[in-house]
Design a protein around this motif. Structure first.
Motif, PDB file in Angstrom:
ATOM      1  N   UNK A  16     -34.448   2.171   6.526  1.00  0.00           N
ATOM      2  CA  UNK A  16     -33.335   3.130   6.611  1.00  0.00           C
ATOM      3  C   UNK A  16     -33.692   4.380   7.402  1.00  0.00           C
ATOM      4  N   UNK A  17     -34.926   4.465   7.847  1.00  0.00           N
ATOM      5  CA  UNK A  17     -35.382   5.629   8.618  1.00  0.00           C
ATOM      6  C   UNK A  17     -35.082   6.926   7.863  1.00  0.00           C
ATOM      7  N   UNK A  18     -35.671   6.989   6.679  1.00  0.00           N
ATOM      8  CA  UNK A  18     -35.407   8.097   5.768  1.00  0.00           C
ATOM      9  C   UNK A  18     -36.103   9.402   6.156  1.00  0.00           C
ATOM     10  N   UNK A  19     -36.995   9.352   7.124  1.00  0.00           N
ATOM     11  CA  UNK A  19     -37.689  10.584   7.516  1.00  0.00           C
ATOM     12  C   UNK A  19     -38.976  10.755   6.750  1.00  0.00           C
ATOM     13  N   UNK A  20     -38.994  11.659   5.768  1.00  0.00           N
ATOM     14  CA  UNK A  20     -40.204  11.966   5.008  1.00  0.00           C
ATOM     15  C   UNK A  20     -40.238  11.222   3.680  1.00  0.00           C
ATOM     16  N   UNK A  38     -51.092  21.550  22.716  1.00  0.00           N
ATOM     17  CA  UNK A  38     -50.332  20.945  21.620  1.00  0.00           C
ATOM     18  C   UNK A  38     -48.931  20.561  22.086  1.00  0.00           C
ATOM     19  N   UNK A  39     -48.288  21.437  22.836  1.00  0.00           N
ATOM     20  CA  UNK A  39     -46.930  21.154  23.296  1.00  0.00           C
ATOM     21  C   UNK A  39     -46.901  19.953  24.227  1.00  0.00           C
ATOM     22  N   UNK A  40     -47.890  19.830  25.088  1.00  0.00           N
ATOM     23  CA  UNK A  40     -47.940  18.678  25.990  1.00  0.00           C
ATOM     24  C   UNK A  40     -48.118  17.374  25.203  1.00  0.00           C
ATOM     25  N   UNK A  41     -48.914  17.428  24.151  1.00  0.00           N
ATOM     26  CA  UNK A  41     -49.112  16.243  23.321  1.00  0.00           C
ATOM     27  C   UNK A  41     -47.832  15.869  22.590  1.00  0.00           C
ATOM     28  N   UNK A  42     -47.117  16.883  22.082  1.00  0.00           N
ATOM     29  CA  UNK A  42     -45.838  16.624  21.412  1.00  0.00           C
ATOM     30  C   UNK A  42     -44.832  16.038  22.396  1.00  0.00           C
ATOM     31  N   UNK A  43     -44.798  16.562  23.600  1.00  0.00           N
ATOM     32  CA  UNK A  43     -43.871  16.055  24.612  1.00  0.00           C
ATOM     33  C   UNK A  43     -44.185  14.597  24.959  1.00  0.00           C
ATOM     34  N   UNK A  44     -45.463  14.273  25.059  1.00  0.00           N
ATOM     35  CA  UNK A  44     -45.868  12.891  25.342  1.00  0.00           C
ATOM     36  C   UNK A  44     -45.412  11.958  24.225  1.00  0.00           C
ATOM     37  N   UNK A  45     -45.600  12.404  22.976  1.00  0.00           N
ATOM     38  CA  UNK A  45     -45.163  11.611  21.836  1.00  0.00           C
ATOM     39  C   UNK A  45     -43.648  11.468  21.833  1.00  0.00           C
ATOM     40  N   UNK A  46     -42.938  12.537  22.123  1.00  0.00           N
ATOM     41  CA  UNK A  46     -41.476  12.514  22.141  1.00  0.00           C
ATOM     42  C   UNK A  46     -40.952  11.527  23.176  1.00  0.00           C
ATOM     43  N   UNK A  47     -41.556  11.543  24.373  1.00  0.00           N
ATOM     44  CA  UNK A  47     -41.144  10.607  25.424  1.00  0.00           C
ATOM     45  C   UNK A  47     -41.345   9.157  24.967  1.00  0.00           C
ATOM     46  N   UNK A  48     -42.459   8.899  24.290  1.00  0.00           N
ATOM     47  CA  UNK A  48     -42.725   7.549  23.787  1.00  0.00           C
ATOM     48  C   UNK A  48     -41.681   7.137  22.760  1.00  0.00           C
ATOM     49  N   UNK A  49     -41.377   8.028  21.826  1.00  0.00           N
ATOM     50  CA  UNK A  49     -40.416   7.713  20.772  1.00  0.00           C
ATOM     51  C   UNK A  49     -39.013   7.490  21.343  1.00  0.00           C
ATOM     52  N   UNK A  50     -38.638   8.276  22.324  1.00  0.00           N
ATOM     53  CA  UNK A  50     -37.338   8.078  22.961  1.00  0.00           C
ATOM     54  C   UNK A  50     -37.272   6.718  23.651  1.00  0.00           C
ATOM     55  N   UNK A  51     -38.409   6.279  24.191  1.00  0.00           N
ATOM     56  CA  UNK A  51     -38.444   4.982  24.860  1.00  0.00           C
ATOM     57  C   UNK A  51     -38.265   3.811  23.915  1.00  0.00           C
ATOM     58  N   UNK A  52     -38.458   4.046  22.613  1.00  0.00           N
ATOM     59  CA  UNK A  52     -38.286   2.974  21.633  1.00  0.00           C
ATOM     60  C   UNK A  52     -36.817   2.717  21.310  1.00  0.00           C
ATOM     61  N   UNK A  82     -44.270  18.903  10.088  1.00  0.00           N
ATOM     62  CA  UNK A  82     -42.854  19.257   9.915  1.00  0.00           C
ATOM     63  C   UNK A  82     -42.150  19.303  11.265  1.00  0.00           C
ATOM     64  N   UNK A  83     -42.804  19.853  12.260  1.00  0.00           N
ATOM     65  CA  UNK A  83     -42.212  19.926  13.601  1.00  0.00           C
ATOM     66  C   UNK A  83     -41.986  18.524  14.160  1.00  0.00           C
ATOM     67  N   UNK A  84     -42.926  17.614  13.875  1.00  0.00           N
ATOM     68  CA  UNK A  84     -42.759  16.234  14.342  1.00  0.00           C
ATOM     69  C   UNK A  84     -41.528  15.586  13.705  1.00  0.00           C
ATOM     70  N   UNK A  85     -41.209  16.010  12.485  1.00  0.00           N
ATOM     71  CA  UNK A  85     -40.034  15.440  11.821  1.00  0.00           C
ATOM     72  C   UNK A  85     -38.741  15.865  12.503  1.00  0.00           C
ATOM     73  N   UNK A  86     -38.818  16.875  13.378  1.00  0.00           N
ATOM     74  CA  UNK A  86     -37.633  17.316  14.107  1.00  0.00           C
ATOM     75  C   UNK A  86     -37.352  16.459  15.330  1.00  0.00           C
ATOM     76  N   UNK A  87     -38.269  15.540  15.646  1.00  0.00           N
ATOM     77  CA  UNK A  87     -38.051  14.656  16.791  1.00  0.00           C
ATOM     78  C   UNK A  87     -37.006  13.622  16.394  1.00  0.00           C
ATOM     79  N   UNK A  88     -35.825  13.755  16.959  1.00  0.00           N
ATOM     80  CA  UNK A  88     -34.710  12.923  16.542  1.00  0.00           C
ATOM     81  C   UNK A  88     -33.658  12.854  17.628  1.00  0.00           C
ATOM     82  N   UNK A  89     -32.753  11.912  17.481  1.00  0.00           N
ATOM     83  CA  UNK A  89     -31.566  11.851  18.322  1.00  0.00           C
ATOM     84  C   UNK A  89     -30.400  12.380  17.491  1.00  0.00           C
ATOM     85  N   UNK A  90     -29.201  12.279  18.034  1.00  0.00           N
ATOM     86  CA  UNK A  90     -28.036  12.737  17.283  1.00  0.00           C
ATOM     87  C   UNK A  90     -27.781  11.880  16.057  1.00  0.00           C
ATOM     88  N   UNK A  91     -28.332  10.652  16.044  1.00  0.00           N
ATOM     89  CA  UNK A  91     -28.016   9.709  14.976  1.00  0.00           C
ATOM     90  C   UNK A  91     -29.152   9.406  14.029  1.00  0.00           C
TER      91      UNK A  91
END
Length: 324
Positions: free
Chosen positions: A41-45, A112-126, A152-161
């Motif tokens: 269900x992609x409950x987050x935490x 740190x920001x570059x690493x987060x951006x790299x992770x975000x790009x990967x997650x969006x690709x999924x 906590x900041x990583x938990x903000x990586x999300x789409x509209x849905x």
């Protein structure tokens, strides 16, 4: 040593978190189902807690074995990491980068920001692949506040849905109080599922021992009912302690060349572990301060009267009622 004698293919009570030995007691089965539900269900935490030795790491490894190929996973076993090291560990587990990339490539000195951006790009690709990603952090009670804030900041990586990253924090019982500290209030509010693993009761402990003996392939040794009851009393139902006691008992049984483990063998095996049966909770009132001098006098009078007429049980019930 005793493996060949009893016909085991391997040690049945090893302390390594081998998922094939996971015994699904009611508590462990509930936790396992909740974790699977949260991932679907992609409950987050999600936060899973339990006392030392209750099988949290084994539960995590069993969960990873059941996850399908469309779910990428990262398992962090070392909580003593900086924010940057944690992000790099996650990227390695997700196969976004390799260890060599970290040493020689652009990420070697990434912020740190570059690493987060790299992770975000990967997650969006999924997303277009209908794939997902799960991060499991064990021993999370040791995570520094700065790293928890990064999580906590990583938990903000999300789409509209939906959330792009499912995060499971696994730790000892004090993890809950840590998350409820004022500094981590924002993180705590994001937790959608919490579950605490319970020690095994006497019946479950006996079934746990039988389960591990069966998995290891041995049928030439048995524990008597009284021996299993003593194992539970000595261990308090903690699987890791059960493993320690039973392993020592099998060593002792082997030295005696017996196929039946008795209470005497268990007691002897536990001596080196410095374990003793837990004190009955009925006697906990002896350690408590009395409510008042009047209560104390009344207690003494009632206690004396009760012993005179053999009504000790009434006294226990009276004390428990006063101090409950």
């Amino acid at each position: 040593m005793y493996e060949h004698y009893y016909g085991f293919s391997e040690k049945p009570f090893s302390l390594t978190p081998d998922p094939k030995y996971l015994y699904r007691s009611q508590s462990h089965a509930n936790a396992f189902e909740l974790l699977q539900y949260a991932i679907r269900r992609r409950e987050g935490f999600v936060v899973i807690t339990g006392d030392i030795g209750t099988g949290k790491t084994t539960l995590c490894r069993a969960l990873l074995e059941q996850i399908d190929r469309t779910t990428f996973t990262a398992l962090v076993l070392n909580p003593f990491l900086s924010e940057e090291d944690l992000l790099k560990r996650i990227l390695i587990d997700f196969a976004v980068v390799t260890r060599e990339d970290l040493k020689t490539g652009r990420l070697a000195s990434a912020t740190t920001q570059e690493l987060v951006d790299t992770l975000y790009d990967f997650l969006l690709g999924l997303v277009p692949q209908n794939a997902s990603a799960v991060l499991i952090i064990d021993e999370a009670q040791h995570l520094p506040h700065a790293v928890l804030e990064q999580i906590r900041i990583l938990s903000n990586l999300e789409t509209d849905k939906e959330k792009l990253l499912q995060i499971i924090l696994v730790g000892q019982l004090n993890l809950q109080s840590l998350l409820r500290s004022p500094e981590l209030r924002q993180l705590d509010q994001r937790v959608s599922i919490r579950y605490a693993l319970e020690p095994l009761d006497e019946d479950a402990a006996a079934a746990y021992v039988a389960h591990r003996l069966a998995i290891a392939g041995g049928s030439a040794v048995t524990f008597s009912g009284r021996a299993l009851a003593l194992v539970h009393a000595l261990s308090g139902g903690i699987p890791r302690l059960i493993n320690l006691i039973c392993d020592r008992a099998l060593v002792a049984g082997y030295s005696l060349r017996t196929s039946r483990i008795t209470p005497e063998i268990v007691r002897h095996a536990a001596e080196g572990l410095e374990l003793a049966p837990r004190r009955s909770r009925r006697l906990d009132w002896l350690k408590r301060p009395f409510a008042s001098p009047i209560t104390t006098v009344a207690a003494v009078v009632l206690l004396a009267s009760a012993f005179a007429v053999g009504a000790t049980t009434v006294v226990y019930q009276w004390f428990e009622g006063v101090h409950r």
